[in-house]
Design an enzyme around this catalytic site. Structure first.
Site, PDB file in Angstrom:
ATOM      1  N   LYS A   1       5.801 -29.806  41.365  1.00 37.29           N
ATOM      2  CA  LYS A   1       5.152 -28.638  41.966  1.00 37.29           C
ATOM      3  C   LYS A   1       6.141 -27.887  42.846  1.00 37.29           C
ATOM      4  O   LYS A   1       6.195 -26.660  42.845  1.00 37.29           O
ATOM      5  CB  LYS A   1       3.942 -29.077  42.791  1.00 37.29           C
TER       6      LYS A   1
ATOM      7  N   LYS B   1       2.453 -31.448  29.379  1.00 38.31           N
ATOM      8  CA  LYS B   1       1.261 -32.300  29.342  1.00 38.31           C
ATOM      9  C   LYS B   1      -0.007 -31.439  29.277  1.00 38.31           C
ATOM     10  O   LYS B   1      -0.065 -30.383  29.909  1.00 38.31           O
ATOM     11  CB  LYS B   1       1.278 -33.114  30.646  1.00 38.31           C
TER      12      LYS B   1
ATOM     13  N   LYS C   1      -5.426 -29.738  33.471  1.00 37.49           N
ATOM     14  CA  LYS C   1      -6.485 -28.843  33.962  1.00 37.49           C
ATOM     15  C   LYS C   1      -5.909 -27.520  34.443  1.00 37.49           C
ATOM     16  O   LYS C   1      -6.591 -26.514  34.493  1.00 37.49           O
ATOM     17  CB  LYS C   1      -7.203 -29.488  35.160  1.00 37.49           C
TER      18      LYS C   1
HETATM   19  P1  TYM Z   1      -6.097 -37.243  36.958  1.00 35.18           P
HETATM   20  O1  TYM Z   1      -7.431 -36.764  37.404  1.00 35.18           O
HETATM   21  O2  TYM Z   1      -4.969 -36.265  36.911  1.00 35.18           O
HETATM   22  O3  TYM Z   1      -6.232 -37.885  35.530  1.00 35.18           O
HETATM   23  C1  TYM Z   1      -7.219 -38.861  35.253  1.00 35.18           C
HETATM   24  C2  TYM Z   1      -6.703 -39.827  34.198  1.00 35.18           C
HETATM   25  O4  TYM Z   1      -6.413 -39.099  33.003  1.00 35.18           O
HETATM   26  C3  TYM Z   1      -5.068 -39.343  32.610  1.00 35.18           C
HETATM   27  N1  TYM Z   1      -4.514 -38.110  32.015  1.00 35.18           N
HETATM   28  C4  TYM Z   1      -3.980 -38.046  30.802  1.00 35.18           C
HETATM   29  N2  TYM Z   1      -3.807 -38.985  29.850  1.00 35.18           N
HETATM   30  C5  TYM Z   1      -3.232 -38.583  28.686  1.00 35.18           C
HETATM   31  N3  TYM Z   1      -2.824 -37.320  28.460  1.00 35.18           N
HETATM   32  C6  TYM Z   1      -2.977 -36.341  29.392  1.00 35.18           C
HETATM   33  N4  TYM Z   1      -2.568 -35.091  29.144  1.00 35.18           N
HETATM   34  C7  TYM Z   1      -3.581 -36.698  30.631  1.00 35.18           C
HETATM   35  N5  TYM Z   1      -3.879 -35.993  31.748  1.00 35.18           N
HETATM   36  C8  TYM Z   1      -4.459 -36.876  32.590  1.00 35.18           C
HETATM   37  C9  TYM Z   1      -4.337 -39.698  33.891  1.00 35.18           C
HETATM   38  O5  TYM Z   1      -3.149 -40.416  33.639  1.00 35.18           O
HETATM   39  C10 TYM Z   1      -5.389 -40.509  34.623  1.00 35.18           C
HETATM   40  O6  TYM Z   1      -5.380 -41.865  34.188  1.00 35.18           O
HETATM   41  N6  TYM Z   1      -4.356 -39.671  40.916  1.00 35.18           N
HETATM   42  C11 TYM Z   1      -5.233 -39.784  39.781  1.00 35.18           C
HETATM   43  C12 TYM Z   1      -6.667 -40.140  40.177  1.00 35.18           C
HETATM   44  C13 TYM Z   1      -6.737 -41.364  41.010  1.00 35.18           C
HETATM   45  C14 TYM Z   1      -6.618 -42.703  40.534  1.00 35.18           C
HETATM   46  C15 TYM Z   1      -6.766 -43.526  41.728  1.00 35.18           C
HETATM   47  C16 TYM Z   1      -6.411 -43.282  39.292  1.00 35.18           C
HETATM   48  C17 TYM Z   1      -6.930 -41.387  42.351  1.00 35.18           C
HETATM   49  N7  TYM Z   1      -6.948 -42.689  42.795  1.00 35.18           N
HETATM   50  C18 TYM Z   1      -6.704 -44.908  41.627  1.00 35.18           C
HETATM   51  C19 TYM Z   1      -6.350 -44.680  39.208  1.00 35.18           C
HETATM   52  C20 TYM Z   1      -6.494 -45.476  40.388  1.00 35.18           C
HETATM   53  C21 TYM Z   1      -5.261 -38.441  39.077  1.00 35.18           C
HETATM   54  O7  TYM Z   1      -4.978 -37.433  39.647  1.00 35.18           O
HETATM   55  O8  TYM Z   1      -5.672 -38.522  37.800  1.00 35.18           O
END
Ligand code: TYM
Length: 331
Positions: free
Chosen positions: A111, A193, A196
């Site tokens: 970012k 990737k 959102k």
């Molecule tokens: P977030 O909300 O960005 O994504 C949620 C989950 O989706 C996976 N993901 C993807 N997998 C494959 N291809 C993609 N293009 C893709 N985009 C997203 C992410 O790897 C994730 O598993 N920080 C985390 C949320 C979080 C979390 C935690 C996860 C907060 N605390 C504790 C596990 C344990 C996040 O922003 O995920």
């Protein structure tokens, strides 16, 4: 029974990458593991949010967890802020994280590198909060997509550091990153990737996209001029990405099997097959979503989940604060 925990941060609508990289695995694992799946609303506000939109996205996220097959009688599903120990342990973890470690986290670095201004302190320290999210529950595994692996590795480092300093406080968890679909790429730019924050909206399929919209996105996905359905992420990133999507939606069938099916066929036929698989899955999810969204199931799921999660989190926070020497009166 071994324990698993993961979460999603709905800063926007959930998309196919979230489903393939994370959510479908939560569902697969809920029979075999004690599963904790939460909605990371504290993480959402690390970037600016419109309050009404955020509330809708949070509610949709719970509905989509359920619509994708998470079963509240098996998995503990909760909203992060319903368990205040996340923020409390998050602060403690932040005090045990070095700035050098946070500086190395690629999400923040990216970012910054893109010249985004007014990045918040919350965004910078969010990996420490994520460590707290995990360590509060002593999970054995954390199923995530590829982009979150670095954060789980930091979590392991912090757990080991605190265990060494204060005694045995935390189980050291392992990230669980699937072989197929852990990094679904944008359909309009397969070097990026699927996310959102897709500016054009063409590269990201949302779980609540209409069939028409989703089909159009797949049919206009960027490919190449080689004209063969072959798994080669370096030279054919667009086709390889579509193959990963198809494989993930068809029980992780092998790339060789897909190559064989489409041998001698054009990209049009292949894309149509991917679009059919995507739309079939979205249709299944949306049918259940429509039943759930105003059924009252969301509220009961969150109430029950938070009550269960709070009990575990309260014991852990108390243990940590006592070990650090932060408490005066024994509770
Ligand atoms: P977030 O909300 O960005 O994504 C949620 C989950 O989706 C996976 N993901 C993807 N997998 C494959 N291809 C993609 N293009 C893709 N985009 C997203 C992410 O790897 C994730 O598993 N920080 C985390 C949320 C979080 C979390 C935690 C996860 C907060 N605390 C504790 C596990 C344990 C996040 O922003 O995920």
């Amino acid at each position: 029974m071994k324990r698993m925990l993961s979460g999603i941060k709905p800063t926007g609508q959930l998309h196919l990458g979230n489903y393939i990289g994370a959510l479908r695995h939560f569902v697969d694992y809920q029979d075999e593991y004690e599963m904790f799946a939460f909605i990371a609303n504290l993480h959402c506000i690390t970037v600016p949010q419109d309050p009404a939109e955020l509330q809708k996205n949070l509610k949709d996220c719970v509905a989509l967890y359920l619509a994708c097959g998470l079963d509240p009688s098996k998995a503990t599903i909760f909203l992060q802020t319903d368990v205040p120990q996340h923020a409390q342990l998050g602060y403690i973890m932040c005090c045990h994280t070095y700035m050098g470690e946070l500086n190395r986290m690629t999400q923040f670095k990216d970012k910054q590198a893109h010249g985004e201004t007014n990045l918040s302190g919350g965004l910078y320290t969010y990996p420490s909060l994520m460590a707290a999210d995990i360590l509060l529950y002593d999970p054995d595994y954390v199923p995530v997509g590829d982009d979150q692996k670095q954060h789980v590795e930091l979590t392991r480092d912090l757990a080991i550091r605190m265990n060494n300093r204060y005694g045995d406080l935390f189980r050291v968890p392992e990230p669980l990153v699937a072989k197929t679909g852990a990094r679904i790429m944008s359909l309009s730019n397969p070097e990026k990737k699927m996310s959102k924050s897709d500016e054009t909206n063409k590269g990201c399929i949302y779980l609540l996209d209409s069939e028409k919209v989703a089909r159009k996105k797949v049919m206009s996905a960027v490919t190449d001029s080689l004209g063969r359905v072959h798994f080669d992420p370096v030279n054919q990133p667009g086709i390889s990405n579509l193959m990963q999507i198809l494989s993930s939606l068809q029980d992780d069938r092998s790339m060789a099997d897909i190559e064989q099916e489409f041998e001698g066929k054009g990209y049009g036929d292949f894309k149509r097959a991917v679009a059919d698989a995507v739309c079939g899955k979205l249709n299944e999810i949306q049918t259940r979503y429509n039943e759930i969204i105003s059924s009252g199931l969301i509220e009961t799921t969150l109430d029950d989940g938070a009550a269960k999660a709070r009990k575990i989190a309260a014991v852990k926070l108390e243990k940590v604060q006592r070990a650090i020497g932060m408490e005066i009166i024994e509770k």
